[in-house]
Design a protein around this motif. Structure first.
Motif, PDB file in Angstrom:
ATOM      1  N   LEU A 290      11.077  36.922 -60.277  1.00 39.39           N
ATOM      2  CA  LEU A 290      10.112  36.363 -61.218  1.00 39.39           C
ATOM      3  C   LEU A 290       9.710  34.983 -60.715  1.00 39.39           C
ATOM      4  CD1 LEU A 290      11.618  37.167 -64.752  1.00 39.39           C
ATOM      5  CD2 LEU A 290       9.696  38.313 -63.627  1.00 39.39           C
ATOM      6  N   ASN A 291       8.418  34.714 -60.710  1.00 39.55           N
ATOM      7  CA  ASN A 291       7.927  33.406 -60.286  1.00 39.55           C
ATOM      8  C   ASN A 291       7.996  32.417 -61.440  1.00 39.55           C
ATOM      9  OD1 ASN A 291       7.184  34.319 -57.655  1.00 39.55           O
ATOM     10  ND2 ASN A 291       5.358  35.246 -58.556  1.00 39.55           N
ATOM     11  N   PHE A 292       8.427  31.202 -61.156  1.00 37.27           N
ATOM     12  CA  PHE A 292       8.403  30.135 -62.154  1.00 37.27           C
ATOM     13  C   PHE A 292       6.963  29.657 -62.304  1.00 37.27           C
ATOM     14  CE2 PHE A 292       8.283  25.512 -62.853  1.00 37.27           C
ATOM     15  CZ  PHE A 292       8.898  25.437 -64.101  1.00 37.27           C
ATOM     16  N   ALA A 293       6.431  29.725 -63.537  1.00 40.81           N
ATOM     17  CA  ALA A 293       5.057  29.286 -63.786  1.00 40.81           C
ATOM     18  C   ALA A 293       5.029  27.875 -64.349  1.00 40.81           C
ATOM     19  CB  ALA A 293       4.348  30.260 -64.725  1.00 40.81           C
ATOM     20  N   ARG A 294       5.736  27.649 -65.451  1.00 40.10           N
ATOM     21  CA  ARG A 294       5.723  26.328 -66.059  1.00 40.10           C
ATOM     22  C   ARG A 294       6.805  26.227 -67.130  1.00 40.10           C
ATOM     23  NH1 ARG A 294       1.441  22.858 -65.712  1.00 40.10           N
ATOM     24  NH2 ARG A 294       1.088  24.069 -63.808  1.00 40.10           N
ATOM     25  N   PHE A 295       7.283  25.018 -67.352  1.00 37.58           N
ATOM     26  CA  PHE A 295       8.235  24.701 -68.409  1.00 37.58           C
ATOM     27  C   PHE A 295       7.657  23.539 -69.196  1.00 37.58           C
ATOM     28  CE2 PHE A 295      12.156  24.588 -70.589  1.00 37.58           C
ATOM     29  CZ  PHE A 295      12.595  23.282 -70.686  1.00 37.58           C
ATOM     30  N   THR A 296       7.455  23.738 -70.498  1.00 37.78           N
ATOM     31  CA  THR A 296       6.802  22.719 -71.301  1.00 37.78           C
ATOM     32  C   THR A 296       7.390  22.722 -72.705  1.00 37.78           C
ATOM     33  OG1 THR A 296       4.636  21.879 -72.016  1.00 37.78           O
ATOM     34  CG2 THR A 296       4.927  24.261 -72.041  1.00 37.78           C
ATOM     35  N   THR A 297       6.861  21.892 -73.572  1.00 38.65           N
ATOM     36  CA  THR A 297       7.317  21.853 -74.959  1.00 38.65           C
ATOM     37  C   THR A 297       6.415  22.718 -75.832  1.00 38.65           C
ATOM     38  OG1 THR A 297       5.944  19.946 -75.520  1.00 38.65           O
ATOM     39  CG2 THR A 297       8.160  19.496 -74.660  1.00 38.65           C
ATOM     40  N   GLN A 298       6.949  23.144 -76.970  1.00 35.94           N
ATOM     41  CA  GLN A 298       6.136  23.906 -77.915  1.00 35.94           C
ATOM     42  C   GLN A 298       4.950  23.074 -78.390  1.00 35.94           C
ATOM     43  OE1 GLN A 298       7.920  26.590 -80.894  1.00 35.94           O
ATOM     44  NE2 GLN A 298       7.027  25.274 -82.457  1.00 35.94           N
ATOM     45  N   GLU A 299       5.159  21.787 -78.557  1.00 38.31           N
ATOM     46  CA  GLU A 299       4.072  20.895 -78.973  1.00 38.31           C
ATOM     47  C   GLU A 299       2.879  21.005 -78.020  1.00 38.31           C
ATOM     48  OE1 GLU A 299       3.030  16.131 -78.877  1.00 38.31           O
ATOM     49  OE2 GLU A 299       4.833  16.929 -77.935  1.00 38.31           O
ATOM     50  N   ARG A 300       3.149  20.819 -76.723  1.00 35.83           N
ATOM     51  CA  ARG A 300       2.060  20.826 -75.749  1.00 35.83           C
ATOM     52  C   ARG A 300       1.439  22.210 -75.606  1.00 35.83           C
ATOM     53  NH1 ARG A 300       3.709  16.738 -70.797  1.00 35.83           N
ATOM     54  NH2 ARG A 300       4.113  14.903 -72.090  1.00 35.83           N
ATOM     55  N   PHE A 301       2.280  23.233 -75.686  1.00 31.05           N
ATOM     56  CA  PHE A 301       1.787  24.602 -75.560  1.00 31.05           C
ATOM     57  C   PHE A 301       0.817  24.938 -76.695  1.00 31.05           C
ATOM     58  CE2 PHE A 301       2.266  29.260 -75.941  1.00 31.05           C
ATOM     59  CZ  PHE A 301       2.007  29.635 -74.630  1.00 31.05           C
ATOM     60  N   LEU A 302       1.224  24.668 -77.931  1.00 28.74           N
ATOM     61  CA  LEU A 302       0.376  24.987 -79.080  1.00 28.74           C
ATOM     62  C   LEU A 302      -0.850  24.079 -79.149  1.00 28.74           C
ATOM     63  CD1 LEU A 302       3.026  25.672 -81.882  1.00 28.74           C
ATOM     64  CD2 LEU A 302       1.884  27.316 -80.375  1.00 28.74           C
ATOM     65  N   MET A 303      -0.670  22.804 -78.793  1.00 30.46           N
ATOM     66  CA  MET A 303      -1.811  21.892 -78.792  1.00 30.46           C
ATOM     67  C   MET A 303      -2.879  22.353 -77.804  1.00 30.46           C
ATOM     68  SD  MET A 303      -1.686  19.390 -80.988  1.00 30.46           S
ATOM     69  CE  MET A 303      -2.788  18.164 -80.270  1.00 30.46           C
ATOM     70  N   ALA A 304      -2.459  22.766 -76.625  1.00 31.05           N
ATOM     71  CA  ALA A 304      -3.421  23.225 -75.615  1.00 31.05           C
ATOM     72  C   ALA A 304      -4.178  24.448 -76.093  1.00 31.05           C
ATOM     73  CB  ALA A 304      -2.690  23.533 -74.309  1.00 31.05           C
ATOM     74  N   LEU A 305      -3.500  25.347 -76.786  1.00 39.12           N
ATOM     75  CA  LEU A 305      -4.154  26.565 -77.270  1.00 39.12           C
ATOM     76  C   LEU A 305      -5.072  26.290 -78.459  1.00 39.12           C
ATOM     77  CD1 LEU A 305      -1.142  29.044 -77.087  1.00 39.12           C
ATOM     78  CD2 LEU A 305      -3.251  29.189 -75.751  1.00 39.12           C
TER      79      LEU A 305
END
Length: 379
Positions: A290-305
Motif C-alpha cells: 500500500l502506498n502512503f498518500a497522506r497523514f493529516t488531522t480530521q480538522e484539515r481533512f473536513l475543512m478542505a472538503l
C-alpha cells in the motif's frame, strides 16, 4: 480461565472483554454510542461527517476513471448512522456515482449486524447495500476501505520497563477480584515493536503495542485491487505518541460517557481503547504494497472538503435558524482543533491516514491542506 491456567496477558484480557462471542462489549448488540451509550463518535454528532466522506468518495470514483462498480467498505459500522447518511447524500446529490456504488458493512457481531440491517431496512438503497461478518467474505475490490474509530478498539499488549528490563502487563486473580501483575514479554513481535517505535521508554513508564492493527491492514490490502484505504481514529505518529508526557500510556475505559483507568471494573460492559500508532499502520501498509498518500488531522481533512462549497452540506431543507445554529455548533465540535467552553474538539485529536494502490490521478481534495515533508510526514 485465570483460576485454571494462571495469569493471562492484558492483550488477551482486552480481547475477551471486547470480542468474546457471548459476553464481549462489541458482540452483545447493546447501544454503545450516542446519548444512551458510552461515548459519541463523529457520525453521532451530525450527518455532515458522512456527507463530506461521500463527497470525497465520489471524487475517488472519478480519480479511478469512474469504474462501473465502486466498492465502499465500512469496517465497524456502529449503529449504521454513517452508512444511512452517506447513501442518502449520494443518492440525492450524485446519482451517477450511486448507480455503480457497492456499499459493504463489515460487522463481526451478529447482533450488531442485525441492528444495522434493521436500520437500513426502511431505506430504498436496494442491492447497493449489504452487510457481511468478515473481510474474508469479500472478493478483491476497486474502491475504498474506510474505518472510523475501529483500530483504537483492537486489543493491545501493555509493556513497561522495570529495573531496566522490558516487562509485559498480565491479569491475575486476587480472590474475587482481578489485578494486574508483570511477567515476561509474551511474543518477540511485541519487543520488536517497542524497539522500533518506543525504544526510549523510561523506567516505570508504559506503552501499548497493537499486533492486531498490523494484521488488519494486511488483510485490508489483500482485498484492495485498486483504490484507497482511509483510516480515521485518535492517535498519532510514534514519535509524538510515545513520549514522557504519557507515562502511563493511552489506555482508557469508557462507560456512560465517563473515562477511567479502572480496566477491571466491568469486563464486557465498558469499552477499552488505546490511541493508534499510525507509524505502525504506515509501515505495515508499505509491507503489504500500500502506498502512503497522506497523514493529516480530521480538522484539515473536513475543512478542505467543506470549504469548496462553504459547507453547503451542513443544512437540511426547511431548517429553522435555531436548528442551523445547532448544526454549526456540531460542525465546530467535529473540526475544532482543541476544545472550547462546552465543546470537546475532535479536529486535532483525530487523525486521517490515506493509503492507496494503483492510483495515478490528482490529489484528493480532503488532503490538499497539508504538504508532506521528505520523510512523508506532515508539515
Amino acid at each position: 480461565m485465570i483460576r485454571q491456567s494462571g495469569p493471562i496477558t492484558f492483550e488477551r484480557y482486552m480481547d475477551l472483554c471486547l470480542y468474546h462471542p457471548e459476553f464481549g462489549y462489541y458482540m452483545r448488540g447493546r447501544e454503545r454510542t450516542g446519548v444512551g451509550g458510552d461515548y459519541f463518535t463523529s457520525p453521532d454528532l451530525h450527518p455532515i461527517f458522512a456527507r463530506l466522506m461521500a463527497r470525497q468518495a465520489a471524487e475517488m470514483w472519478e480519480v479511478l476513471d469512474r469504474p462501473s462498480r465502486f466498492t465502499w467498505v465500512e469496517m465497524g459500522a456502529g449503529r449504521g448512522l454513517f452508512a444511512a447518511d452517506y447513501l442518502r447524500w449520494v443518492r440525492q446529490s450524485r446519482p451517477d456515482f450511486f448507480d455503480g456504488l457497492d456499499y459493504v458493512v463489515v460487522e463481526p457481531g451478529p447482533k450488531q449486524r442485525a441492528r444495522v440491517l434493521e436500520r437500513m431496512a426502511g431505506e430504498t438503497f436496494g442491492p447497493r447495500f449489504r452487510a457481511i461478518a468478515s473481510l474474508e467474505e469479500l472478493d478483491p475490490a476497486t474502491g475504498c476501505f474506510f474505518s472510523n474509530e475501529l483500530v483504537d478498539a483492537f486489543p493491545v499488549a501493555v509493556v513497561t520497563r522495570a529495573r531496566g528490563r522490558l516487562k509485559e502487563i498480565y491479569v491475575a486473580a486476587d480472590g474475587e477480584n482481578l489485578r494486574e501483575t508483570t511477567g515476561p514479554i509474551s511474543d518477540s513481535a511485541i519487543a520488536a515493536a517497542v524497539a522500533r517505535y518506543a525504544n526510549q521508554i523510561e523506567e516505570g513508564h508504559r506503552v501499548e503495542v497493537s499486533r492486531r492493527a498490523a494484521l488488519w491492514i494486511s488483510s485490508v490490502a489483500e482485498k484492495l485491487a485498486r483504490g484507497f484505504v482511509l483510516t480515521i481514529d485518535y492517535g498519532d505518529l510514534a514519535e509524538f505518541l510515545y513520549t514522557s508526557r504519557r507515562p502511563q500510556g493511552t489506555l482508557l475505559a469508557y462507560r456512560a460517557h465517563t473515562a477511567s483507568e479502572d480496566f477491571f471494573a466491568a469486563p464486557g460492559e465498558q469499552d477499552l481503547t488505546a490511541h493508534v500508532n499510525f507509524s505502525a499502520l504506515i509501515d505495515a501498509g508499505k509491507k503489504a504494497a500500500l502506498n502512503f498518500a497522506r497523514f493529516t488531522t480530521q480538522e484539515r481533512f473536513l475543512m478542505a472538503l467543506g470549504e469548496a462549497n462553504e459547507f453547503a452540506d451542513l443544512y437540511d431543507p426547511g431548517q429553522t435558524e435555531a436548528e442551523k445554529v445547532q448544526s454549526r455548533l456540531q460542525l465546530k465540535r467535529l473540526i475544532y482543533p482543541g476544545g472550547t467552553e462546552g465543546v470537546r474538539g475532535m479536529g486535532s485529536i483525530f487523525k486521517v491516514l490515506a493509503q492507496s494502490r494503483g492510483v495515478n490521478g490528482p490529489e484528493l481534495t480532503g488532503l490538499k491542506l497539508d504538504r508532506p515533508s521528505k520523510g512523508g510526514q506532515v508539515i
